[in-house]
Design an enzyme around this catalytic site. Structure first.
Site, PDB file in Angstrom:
ATOM      1  N   ASP A  23       0.858  -1.180   0.000  1.00 47.69           N
ATOM      2  CA  ASP A  23       0.000   0.000   0.000  1.00 47.69           C
ATOM      3  C   ASP A  23       0.898   1.235   0.000  1.00 47.69           C
ATOM      4  O   ASP A  23       2.061   1.171   0.392  1.00 47.69           O
ATOM      5  CB  ASP A  23      -0.924  -0.016   1.224  1.00 47.69           C
ATOM      6  CG  ASP A  23      -2.134   0.913   1.055  1.00 47.69           C
ATOM      7  OD1 ASP A  23      -2.188   1.653   0.056  1.00 47.69           O
ATOM      8  OD2 ASP A  23      -3.021   0.886   1.934  1.00 47.69           O
ATOM      9  N   ASP A  43      -3.780   7.294  -3.525  1.00 48.02           N
ATOM     10  CA  ASP A  43      -5.184   7.708  -3.627  1.00 48.02           C
ATOM     11  C   ASP A  43      -5.581   8.477  -2.376  1.00 48.02           C
ATOM     12  O   ASP A  43      -4.889   8.427  -1.364  1.00 48.02           O
ATOM     13  CB  ASP A  43      -6.080   6.462  -3.796  1.00 48.02           C
ATOM     14  CG  ASP A  43      -5.912   5.483  -2.647  1.00 48.02           C
ATOM     15  OD1 ASP A  43      -4.764   5.255  -2.215  1.00 48.02           O
ATOM     16  OD2 ASP A  43      -6.927   4.954  -2.159  1.00 48.02           O
ATOM     17  N   ALA A  94     -11.615   3.493   1.396  1.00 46.02           N
ATOM     18  CA  ALA A  94     -12.242   4.362   2.390  1.00 46.02           C
ATOM     19  C   ALA A  94     -13.495   3.757   3.024  1.00 46.02           C
ATOM     20  O   ALA A  94     -14.450   4.459   3.334  1.00 46.02           O
ATOM     21  CB  ALA A  94     -12.560   5.722   1.776  1.00 46.02           C
ATOM     22  N   CYS A 132     -12.856 -23.842  18.872  1.00 48.92           N
ATOM     23  CA  CYS A 132     -12.209 -23.746  17.567  1.00 48.92           C
ATOM     24  C   CYS A 132     -11.250 -24.913  17.410  1.00 48.92           C
ATOM     25  O   CYS A 132     -10.608 -25.322  18.384  1.00 48.92           O
ATOM     26  CB  CYS A 132     -11.464 -22.409  17.494  1.00 48.92           C
ATOM     27  SG  CYS A 132     -10.221 -22.318  16.220  1.00 48.92           S
ATOM     28  N   CYS A 153      -8.380 -24.983  15.763  1.00 46.46           N
ATOM     29  CA  CYS A 153      -6.992 -24.654  15.403  1.00 46.46           C
ATOM     30  C   CYS A 153      -6.020 -25.168  16.476  1.00 46.46           C
ATOM     31  O   CYS A 153      -6.426 -25.443  17.605  1.00 46.46           O
ATOM     32  CB  CYS A 153      -6.841 -23.151  15.167  1.00 46.46           C
ATOM     33  SG  CYS A 153      -6.417 -22.195  16.629  1.00 46.46           S
ATOM     34  N   CYS A 204      -6.054 -23.440  19.962  1.00 46.20           N
ATOM     35  CA  CYS A 204      -7.221 -23.702  20.812  1.00 46.20           C
ATOM     36  C   CYS A 204      -7.252 -25.142  21.320  1.00 46.20           C
ATOM     37  O   CYS A 204      -7.704 -25.391  22.435  1.00 46.20           O
ATOM     38  CB  CYS A 204      -8.499 -23.357  20.059  1.00 46.20           C
ATOM     39  SG  CYS A 204      -8.577 -21.608  19.655  1.00 46.20           S
TER      40      CYS A 204
HETATM   41  N1  GUN Z   1      -6.420   1.040   3.383  1.00 51.15           N
HETATM   42  C1  GUN Z   1      -7.688   1.097   3.836  1.00 51.15           C
HETATM   43  N2  GUN Z   1      -8.426   1.934   3.070  1.00 51.15           N
HETATM   44  C2  GUN Z   1      -7.611   2.401   2.115  1.00 51.15           C
HETATM   45  C3  GUN Z   1      -7.810   3.287   1.002  1.00 51.15           C
HETATM   46  O1  GUN Z   1      -8.895   3.819   0.762  1.00 51.15           O
HETATM   47  N3  GUN Z   1      -6.719   3.510   0.205  1.00 51.15           N
HETATM   48  C4  GUN Z   1      -5.493   2.941   0.454  1.00 51.15           C
HETATM   49  N4  GUN Z   1      -4.478   3.189  -0.378  1.00 51.15           N
HETATM   50  N5  GUN Z   1      -5.293   2.113   1.483  1.00 51.15           N
HETATM   51  C5  GUN Z   1      -6.343   1.852   2.299  1.00 51.15           C
HETATM   52 ZN    ZN Z   2      -8.433 -21.398  17.443  1.00 49.56          ZN
END
Ligand code: GUN
Ligand code: ZN
Length: 484
Positions: free
Chosen positions: A90, A125, A193, A276, A278, A281
């Protein structure tokens, strides 16, 4: 190499797909656990061994870290993290949404993501706050789209860049954003978002925003729901056509002493049992887990196992064509999820064209099932049945003489000719004893048939218990019953 996406199987608007970037290919639906190099309770290699085919990390953190920046550039992300699956990075946008400002430019972050060997790069963004008004959302969207064009023009059509879809809470902006992102040439589209919506259980609004974005995004594109999240909403999101999730929830919840289940979460301090399968657990008692010095790591391992297992369950449900049943099950875990599920069902006509034509089964699970896409489709097609002059609809299943056409009845779908008895959905649907909702819905199917055959005369034999409702639902129709 560009990002390519191939849809292999479908259910509702959900799909099983094959996502390829460069030399790496993964199956979707896919969960990308979020890696933070500074505090990582589970190593990327361990995640791979647990079945995570990809991870996501934040390039901004690497670019600002004296400890990691040079190593990321010289060794590459895959070696540095010890992970040979798909790594998405990201940009600084998430920091942007939290802190308001980042010290990095669009091309600068993209070139850095390229330089550290990331498989999917995200431009800078602007995640518009859900509180933003229309003008702000439109202005921020324009900036985001300009940056996406800049990315495409500078890095070329082959660059594995994601095209985030923004637009705040405005459906027309989201749809337009999805369309433009497709036109610019992005085949991997994160819907952005939405974290603030999910954090405050605003799932109905999530449905609105995702459906709007999906209306614009080309159906052949891979859709990533940015920042989701809790496994209880994966099935709902997949039903709308989301293919990829990224989640820090496994670690954030663990830090908060919270224990995920596919239908909700508990505080570990209120658990007497660990329900669970796993290894964590099965290897601990609830008290042992609570008092372990390793609690955050153990809870992270469990939370991640639960999240990955839910993705497997969803893929299996798509293969079997039982995703609606899974969505129904999961969305009863929280009233706001139930509300969002009902909102999605209310848009059944929008979803119907995406759904597949036959499925392994249809289990009736209550009134919500009446609104499923299979019912919509059946009732759109039932009018194609041509009927003779005198038509019998034998709700009680008893054939009688003196009719030109005999139809039987399966609620919530409606009337069916004997030839369809074994075909989907009539033959593969299982219903409990009739209830009013399914009967009313089935009568709607009879009305469609009556309107399509206005010259036929309809006689309905109904079980005595349901006679009054059938008479009410089928005005203009002779409704009878054989009293025994
Ligand atoms: N991580 C969570 N929401 C967003 C987003 O709207 N844009 C980016 N780039 N990373 C995110
Ligand atoms: Zn578990």
């Amino acid at each position: 190499m560009p990002i390519t996406f191939e849809v292999l199987e479908k259910d509702i608007a959900g799909r099983i797909g094959r996502l390829s970037t460069g030399k790496r290919t993964v199956r979707t639906p896919l969960l990308l656990p979020v890696i933070n190099p500074h505090l990582q309770p589970v190593s990327p290699a361990e995640m791979k061994a647990m079945g995570a085919d990809g991870i996501i990390t934040n390039a901004y953190i690497f670019s600002r870290s004296s400890e990691y920046r040079d190593r990321a550039l010289s060794e590459g992300l895959h070696d540095l993290l010890g992970f040979d699956g798909l790594i998405m990075t990201d940009s600084g946008s998430f920091q942007l949404s939290v802190y308001g400002e980042v010290e990095i430019g669009n091309l600068e972050t993209l070139e850095f993501q390229q330089a550290i060997g990331s498989d999917i790069w995200v431009p800078l963004d602007i995640p518009t706050s859900p509180d933003a008004g229309r003008q702000q959302a439109a202005e921020e969207l324009a900036v985001t789209l300009a940056r996406l064009r800049e990315a495409r023009e500078t890095l070329g059509p082959e660059a594995p860049v994601a095209g985030p879809v923004q637009g705040g809470m405005f459906e027309d902006l989201r749809e337009q954003a999805g369309r433009e992102v497709g036109e610019i040439g992005f085949s991997f589209c994160p819907i952005g978002a939405v974290v603030p919506l999910m954090e405050s259980y605003r799932y109905s609004e999530l449905v609105r925003v995702v459906m709007a974005a999906k209306n614009g995004i080309p159906p052949s594109s891979c859709v990533h729901l940015f920042g989701a999240g809790h496994p209880s909403m994966f099935a709902l999101a997949v039903a709308m056509g989301c293919d990829v999730f990224d989640s820090a929830a496994y670690a954030l919840y663990a830090k908060d002493r919270r224990y995920l289940t596919p239908s909700g979460s508990y505080r570990v301090d209120e658990l007497a049992e660990l329900p669970c399968p796993c290894p964590v657990c099965r290897g601990h008692t609830a008290t042992g887990l609570r008092e372990s010095p390793d609690l955050v790591r153990l809870l992270s391992l469990h939370n991640l196992a639960v999240s990955l297992a839910e993705i497997s369950r969803i893929r299996q449900a798509i293969t079997d064509g039982v995703l609606w049943e899974l969505v129904d099950e999961r969305c009863r875990g929280h009233p706001q999820l139930l509300r969002a599920y009902r909102d999605l069902l209310a848009r059944n006509r929008e979803l119907e064209p995406f759904d597949r034509s036959t499925k392994r089964r249809f289990f009736y699970r209550g009134s919500e099932s009446c609104l499923r896409t299979e019912v919509v489709r059946y009732q759109q097609q039932v009018g194609r049945i041509a009927t003779g002059h005198e038509v019998l609809v034998a709700m009680d299943g008893v054939k009688r003489t003196g009719f030109d056409t005999t139809l039987f009845f399966k609620p919530p779908f409606g009337p069916f000719p004997p030839e369809l008895r074994e075909t989907f959905p009539i033959g593969q649907s299982e219903i409990p004893d009739w209830d009013e909702d399914m009967l009313v819905q089935g009568c709607a199917g009879i009305r469609v048939l009556m309107e399509a055959n206005p010259r036929s005369r309809y006689t309905v034999f109904a079980p005595e218990r349901w006679l009054a409702i059938v008479e009410r639902e089928l005005p203009g129709c002779e409704v009878r019953c054989d009293r025994v």
